[in-house]
Scaffold this motif. Structure first.
Motif, PDB file in Angstrom:
ATOM      1  N   TYR A 149     -20.234   6.923  25.450  1.00  0.00           N
ATOM      2  CA  TYR A 149     -18.720   6.698  25.369  1.00  0.00           C
ATOM      3  C   TYR A 149     -18.368   6.253  26.871  1.00  0.00           C
ATOM      4  CZ  TYR A 149     -13.692   6.486  25.137  1.00  0.00           C
ATOM      5  OH  TYR A 149     -12.576   6.126  25.382  1.00  0.00           O
ATOM      6  N   GLU A 150     -18.623   7.161  27.821  1.00  0.00           N
ATOM      7  CA  GLU A 150     -18.377   7.258  29.442  1.00  0.00           C
ATOM      8  C   GLU A 150     -18.740   5.928  30.061  1.00  0.00           C
ATOM      9  OE1 GLU A 150     -20.114  10.341  31.504  1.00  0.00           O
ATOM     10  OE2 GLU A 150     -18.927  11.937  30.384  1.00  0.00           O
ATOM     11  N   ASN A 151     -19.808   5.330  29.408  1.00  0.00           N
ATOM     12  CA  ASN A 151     -20.511   4.041  30.133  1.00  0.00           C
ATOM     13  C   ASN A 151     -20.015   2.649  29.197  1.00  0.00           C
ATOM     14  OD1 ASN A 151     -21.884   5.593  32.044  1.00  0.00           O
ATOM     15  ND2 ASN A 151     -23.234   5.872  30.635  1.00  0.00           N
ATOM     16  N   TYR A 152     -19.352   3.146  27.996  1.00  0.00           N
ATOM     17  CA  TYR A 152     -19.120   1.866  27.235  1.00  0.00           C
ATOM     18  C   TYR A 152     -17.571   1.816  27.396  1.00  0.00           C
ATOM     19  CZ  TYR A 152     -18.037  -0.082  22.634  1.00  0.00           C
ATOM     20  OH  TYR A 152     -17.704  -1.218  21.680  1.00  0.00           O
ATOM     21  N   LYS A 153     -16.787   2.777  27.057  1.00  0.00           N
ATOM     22  CA  LYS A 153     -15.432   2.528  26.848  1.00  0.00           C
ATOM     23  C   LYS A 153     -14.567   3.343  27.866  1.00  0.00           C
ATOM     24  CE  LYS A 153     -14.433  -0.847  23.982  1.00  0.00           C
ATOM     25  NZ  LYS A 153     -13.393  -2.214  24.250  1.00  0.00           N
ATOM     26  N   GLY A 154     -15.228   4.460  28.388  1.00  0.00           N
ATOM     27  CA  GLY A 154     -14.569   5.327  29.189  1.00  0.00           C
ATOM     28  C   GLY A 154     -14.575   5.296  30.553  1.00  0.00           C
ATOM     29  N   TYR A 155     -14.260   6.364  31.340  1.00  0.00           N
ATOM     30  CA  TYR A 155     -14.184   6.225  32.698  1.00  0.00           C
ATOM     31  C   TYR A 155     -15.214   6.688  33.572  1.00  0.00           C
ATOM     32  CZ  TYR A 155      -9.471   5.370  30.811  1.00  0.00           C
ATOM     33  OH  TYR A 155      -8.212   4.940  30.213  1.00  0.00           O
ATOM     34  N   GLY A 156     -16.559   6.603  33.074  1.00  0.00           N
ATOM     35  CA  GLY A 156     -17.479   6.941  34.037  1.00  0.00           C
ATOM     36  C   GLY A 156     -17.599   8.596  34.041  1.00  0.00           C
ATOM     37  N   VAL A 157     -17.991   9.177  35.166  1.00  0.00           N
ATOM     38  CA  VAL A 157     -18.241  10.418  35.325  1.00  0.00           C
ATOM     39  C   VAL A 157     -17.036  11.293  35.267  1.00  0.00           C
ATOM     40  CG1 VAL A 157     -20.233  10.471  36.535  1.00  0.00           C
ATOM     41  CG2 VAL A 157     -18.243  10.285  37.936  1.00  0.00           C
ATOM     42  N   VAL A 158     -15.817  10.582  35.156  1.00  0.00           N
ATOM     43  CA  VAL A 158     -14.500  11.393  35.380  1.00  0.00           C
ATOM     44  C   VAL A 158     -13.859  11.391  33.909  1.00  0.00           C
ATOM     45  CG1 VAL A 158     -14.176  11.068  37.936  1.00  0.00           C
ATOM     46  CG2 VAL A 158     -12.989   9.549  36.000  1.00  0.00           C
ATOM     47  N   ASP A 159     -14.590  10.792  33.048  1.00  0.00           N
ATOM     48  CA  ASP A 159     -13.833  10.539  31.473  1.00  0.00           C
ATOM     49  C   ASP A 159     -13.369  11.690  30.858  1.00  0.00           C
ATOM     50  OD1 ASP A 159     -13.425   8.218  29.503  1.00  0.00           O
ATOM     51  OD2 ASP A 159     -14.088  10.199  28.262  1.00  0.00           O
ATOM     52  N   LYS A 160     -14.290  12.841  30.793  1.00  0.00           N
ATOM     53  CA  LYS A 160     -13.939  13.949  30.060  1.00  0.00           C
ATOM     54  C   LYS A 160     -13.074  14.851  31.229  1.00  0.00           C
ATOM     55  CE  LYS A 160     -14.896  15.541  26.831  1.00  0.00           C
ATOM     56  NZ  LYS A 160     -14.019  15.322  25.651  1.00  0.00           N
ATOM     57  N   ILE A 161     -13.189  14.791  32.501  1.00  0.00           N
ATOM     58  CA  ILE A 161     -12.477  15.431  33.460  1.00  0.00           C
ATOM     59  C   ILE A 161     -10.622  15.056  33.351  1.00  0.00           C
ATOM     60  CG2 ILE A 161     -11.930  15.914  35.667  1.00  0.00           C
ATOM     61  CD1 ILE A 161     -14.843  15.589  36.352  1.00  0.00           C
ATOM     62  N   ARG A 162     -10.667  13.820  33.164  1.00  0.00           N
ATOM     63  CA  ARG A 162      -9.187  13.280  33.063  1.00  0.00           C
ATOM     64  C   ARG A 162      -8.602  13.865  31.796  1.00  0.00           C
ATOM     65  NH1 ARG A 162      -5.338  10.370  30.993  1.00  0.00           N
ATOM     66  NH2 ARG A 162      -6.394  10.580  29.211  1.00  0.00           N
ATOM     67  N   ASP A 163      -9.174  14.094  30.845  1.00  0.00           N
ATOM     68  CA  ASP A 163      -8.620  14.883  29.587  1.00  0.00           C
ATOM     69  C   ASP A 163      -8.151  16.214  29.637  1.00  0.00           C
ATOM     70  OD1 ASP A 163      -9.331  12.280  28.563  1.00  0.00           O
ATOM     71  OD2 ASP A 163     -10.936  12.975  27.138  1.00  0.00           O
ATOM     72  N   MET A 164      -8.709  16.980  30.667  1.00  0.00           N
ATOM     73  CA  MET A 164      -8.532  18.488  30.899  1.00  0.00           C
ATOM     74  C   MET A 164      -6.845  18.582  31.520  1.00  0.00           C
ATOM     75  SD  MET A 164     -11.157  20.119  29.946  1.00  0.00           S
ATOM     76  CE  MET A 164     -11.187  18.899  28.340  1.00  0.00           C
ATOM     77  N   ASP A 165      -6.742  19.899  31.241  1.00  0.00           N
ATOM     78  CA  ASP A 165      -5.191  20.158  31.908  1.00  0.00           C
ATOM     79  C   ASP A 165      -5.363  20.687  33.340  1.00  0.00           C
ATOM     80  OD1 ASP A 165      -3.738  19.642  29.315  1.00  0.00           O
ATOM     81  OD2 ASP A 165      -3.877  21.718  28.743  1.00  0.00           O
ATOM     82  N   ILE A 166      -5.726  19.522  34.057  1.00  0.00           N
ATOM     83  CA  ILE A 166      -5.575  19.938  35.467  1.00  0.00           C
ATOM     84  C   ILE A 166      -4.209  19.100  36.153  1.00  0.00           C
ATOM     85  CG2 ILE A 166      -7.924  20.444  35.669  1.00  0.00           C
ATOM     86  CD1 ILE A 166      -8.451  17.616  36.461  1.00  0.00           C
ATOM     87  N   ASP A 167      -4.094  19.072  37.220  1.00  0.00           N
ATOM     88  CA  ASP A 167      -3.061  18.078  37.960  1.00  0.00           C
ATOM     89  C   ASP A 167      -3.499  16.723  38.143  1.00  0.00           C
ATOM     90  OD1 ASP A 167      -1.430  20.436  37.874  1.00  0.00           O
ATOM     91  OD2 ASP A 167      -2.116  21.217  39.919  1.00  0.00           O
ATOM     92  N   GLY A 168      -4.605  16.539  38.201  1.00  0.00           N
ATOM     93  CA  GLY A 168      -5.085  14.816  38.534  1.00  0.00           C
ATOM     94  C   GLY A 168      -6.684  15.086  38.876  1.00  0.00           C
ATOM     95  N   VAL A 169      -7.083  13.586  38.828  1.00  0.00           N
ATOM     96  CA  VAL A 169      -8.470  13.404  39.347  1.00  0.00           C
ATOM     97  C   VAL A 169      -8.366  12.029  40.058  1.00  0.00           C
ATOM     98  CG1 VAL A 169      -8.838  12.278  37.253  1.00  0.00           C
ATOM     99  CG2 VAL A 169     -10.686  12.985  38.463  1.00  0.00           C
TER     100      VAL A 169
END
Length: 627
Positions: free
Chosen positions: A210-230
């Motif tokens: 999915y990361e390489n198909y429709k997602g945001y590469g290596v930051v795709d899953k990181i972006r979904d997490m409850d952090i302040d930003g990426v």
């Protein structure tokens, strides 16, 4: 003696033989495993599987339902499936977690049905042989396991458990920095060693596809997490900088590239994930071109070198590209849509004093600036303060991108938010707010001269009170910035008169600070008190020649006094942060207190008076006339 030597030699020979046999067997096992992998390598390559999944998705969204009557239940069911899939494919790349989850599970089902069986997952990723896993594989497995246990808090828990938010020395840097290395990830993986079922493995592979198909590469899953930003592309050397410069290529050959740049923003700390890379400039560019697209954001081009937009989950995204910036880069700021209480943000000693003061500033309808550097927590604090505005008041919000999401936090309140667009400027939006029955005006950030001027105008005549954020470092910087905006926009020509207008509008400045360790706190709360010339109210004049002359002289004294006075205002620090926590300083002036009491309910008046007397003493004994 010789017998002892012979025994030792025999033991060494036997040990060597056993070791040789063991290593030979291990080599043969690994050789056989690798030969089997290479035989079936292409079929299970992630790039091959990604192309296969793309083709399957295309077939599913474009197939013709031959053999079905259009009125049949089966035809309608299949048509609904296709419509749902098309909608999810469109929404998943815009920040919709629901659509993304649907697509990943569909990819996983296709993998199980057509490509990867229970005994074949190792051909895609070497789950059972950690020595063959890449650092990205190990991180994905760790993050998946933590997310499975802790949900969107998974990355936060992983960072806390492994101490990845601590300062560490780094090669090439004199001072320690926040960074996570390949070795850090490998240590965490071998320490945690999460067990995985076939279903788990398929979902991890599905996420990678999915990361390489429709997602945001290596930051795709990181972006979904409850952090302040990426962010990505914000460090390293870009191809543009290396172009046509053989000397640069030679000198910077071993420097990290800009596509090897992934940073997260966590609890006020910028942490470099050194082990992650987009792999190529092309992949970084693909992510930048797709991450800002939600809700028809327009085209990023050489002429339009940046875009600011929000994503479907409320995150703010900024994308830049050459020639406006030195390389392609993106910044995603996460704004957690949950009710944040002041006591969650203010936890130092004497915190209740700071919480009480902020609460009464809202109930007392004070025009308040929340200032501080980027990442100091201005937006978060503002969201928490709004809870203490009386719910009977109507709120009108102006933002550059939707960040506060106040209607999701307070769905039963009368709140409407506007933002700038290509067709509607911030000034037009604020002008419109005057016609929407707004009582309280909130500006997410004052970033332009025009917005500064309109904020001052609205604070004077168009609302009960105004809240806004600003990047001013001191009260003086805040006032000078707003004053200069008035001058730039030709509202005033005289610096002193412009400054007096600013000072008359502002009541309080709440200044936030973030220290080197990433801790965020209120550095000070300052009351801004205009300095009024005594001659303005000194006398009542009669209509005689002598009195006219005296009035003229007083006016001239006042004029020259204004021109020569050093300041038009006084800064009274009401509360400051020290090593002992929050410490009250100068009391709030009587004029401000009296004005605040006028806007409060009877019960809040009594509580406010008790609060003032408890914190600052008998200075406010006269207030019992209000209780």
């Amino acid at each position: 003696m010789f017998d002892g030597m012979n025994d030792i030699l025999i033991i060494l020979m036997v040990t060597g033989c056993i070791g040789f046999v063991f290593l030979t067997m291990r080599y043969q096992i690994n050789k056989g495993f690798m030969e089997e992998i290479h035989k079936r390598h292409e079929q299970f390559e992630l790039t091959f599987l990604t192309e296969e999944i793309k083709d399957k998705m295309f077939q599913m969204t474009n197939k013709h339902f031959t053999g079905y009557a259009e009125s049949s239940e089966l035809y309608k069911r299949e048509l609904n499936k296709r419509v749902k899939l098309k909608k999810a494919l469109k929404g998943c790349s815009s920040g919709s977690l629901e659509d993304k989850s649907y697509i990943i599970h569909l990819i996983s089902d296709l993998l199980k049905e057509h490509y990867v069986g229970p005994d074949e997952t190792d051909y895609v990723m070497y789950f059972s042989r950690p020595g063959f896993l890449t650092v990205k594989d190990k991180f994905d497995i760790l993050l998946y396991s933590y997310e499975k246990e802790f949900g969107s808090q998974g990355l936060s828990r992983l960072i806390e458990d492994e101490g990845w938010d601590r300062l560490k020395p780094s090669e090439g840097e004199e001072l320690p920095i926040y960074h996570v290395t390949k070795e850090d990830v490998e240590e965490a993986y071998y320490r945690y060693s999460p067990p995985l079922s076939y279903e788990d493995k398929i979902l991890i592979i599905g996420q990678r596809i999915y990361e390489n198909y429709k997602g945001y590469g290596v930051v795709d899953k990181i972006r979904d997490m409850d952090i302040d930003g990426v962010s990505g592309g914000v460090s390293g050397i870009s191809d543009v900088e290396m172009m046509d410069r053989s000397d640069a290529v030679k000198h910077f050959k071993h420097y990290p590239k800009n596509f090897e740049s992934v940073w997260i923003f966590y609890k006020g700390k910028s942490i470099h994930l050194e082990f992650l890379s987009f792999g190529s400039e092309k992949e970084l560019r693909r992510v930048c071109q797709g991450i800002y697209r939600y809700n028809k954001a327009g085209q990023l081009s050489e002429d339009v070198g940046y875009k600011v937009n929000e994503m479907k989950d409320g995150s703010r995204v900024v994308v830049v590209r050459p020639p406006f910036s030195e390389s392609w880069a993106f910044f995603v700021r996460k704004f957690h849509i949950k009710k944040i209480e002041l006591d969650e943000l203010i936890q130092d000693d004497q915190g209740p004093i700071a919480i009480g003061l902020l609460t009464y500033l809202m109930k007392g309808a004070r025009i308040t600036a929340v200032t501080g550097a980027q990442g100091s927590g201005k937006t978060t604090l503002l969201m928490a303060m709004i809870r203490h505005i009386y719910p009977t008041l109507t709120l009108r919000v102006q933002e550059m991108a939707f960040e506060l999401n106040l209607r999701k936090l307070y769905p039963k309140r009368n709140i409407l938010t506007f933002k700038e667009t290509d067709g509607v400027s911030g000034q037009e939006g604020l002008d419109l707010q005057k016609k929407t029955d707004g009582t309280v005006n909130i500006l997410g950030e004052i970033a332009t001269d025009e917005i500064s001027v309109l904020m001052l105008q609205m604070a004077q005549v168009a609302s009960l009170f105004t809240l806004f954020t600003h990047h001013g470092k001191t009260v003086s910087d805040l006032i000078l910035s707003l004053r200069n905006s008035l001058l730039k926009c030709n509202v005033f020509r005289d610096e002193r008169i412009a400054e007096e207008q600013v000072v008359k509008v502002l009541d309080f400045d709440i200044h936030l600070k973030k220290d080197y360790d990433g801790k965020r706190y209120i550095e000070r709360i300052t009351e801004i008190v205009p300095i009024v010339s005594e001659t303005e109210f000194s006398k009542t004049y009669q209509n005689t020649d002598g009195d006219k002359l005296e009035a003229f002289m007083d006016t001239m004294v006042q004029y020259f006094e204004k021109r020569t006075k050093q300041k038009t205002y006084q800064e009274r620090v009401i509360l400051r942060h020290t090593d002992m926590g929050y410490v009250p300083d100068q009391p709030i002036t009587r004029d401000k207190v009296d004005s605040m009491l006028e806007f409060m309910t009877e019960s809040d008046r009594r509580e406010f008076i008790l609060f003032l007397e408890r914190v600052w003493g008998s200075e406010y004994a006269y207030l019992y006339q209000f209780s």
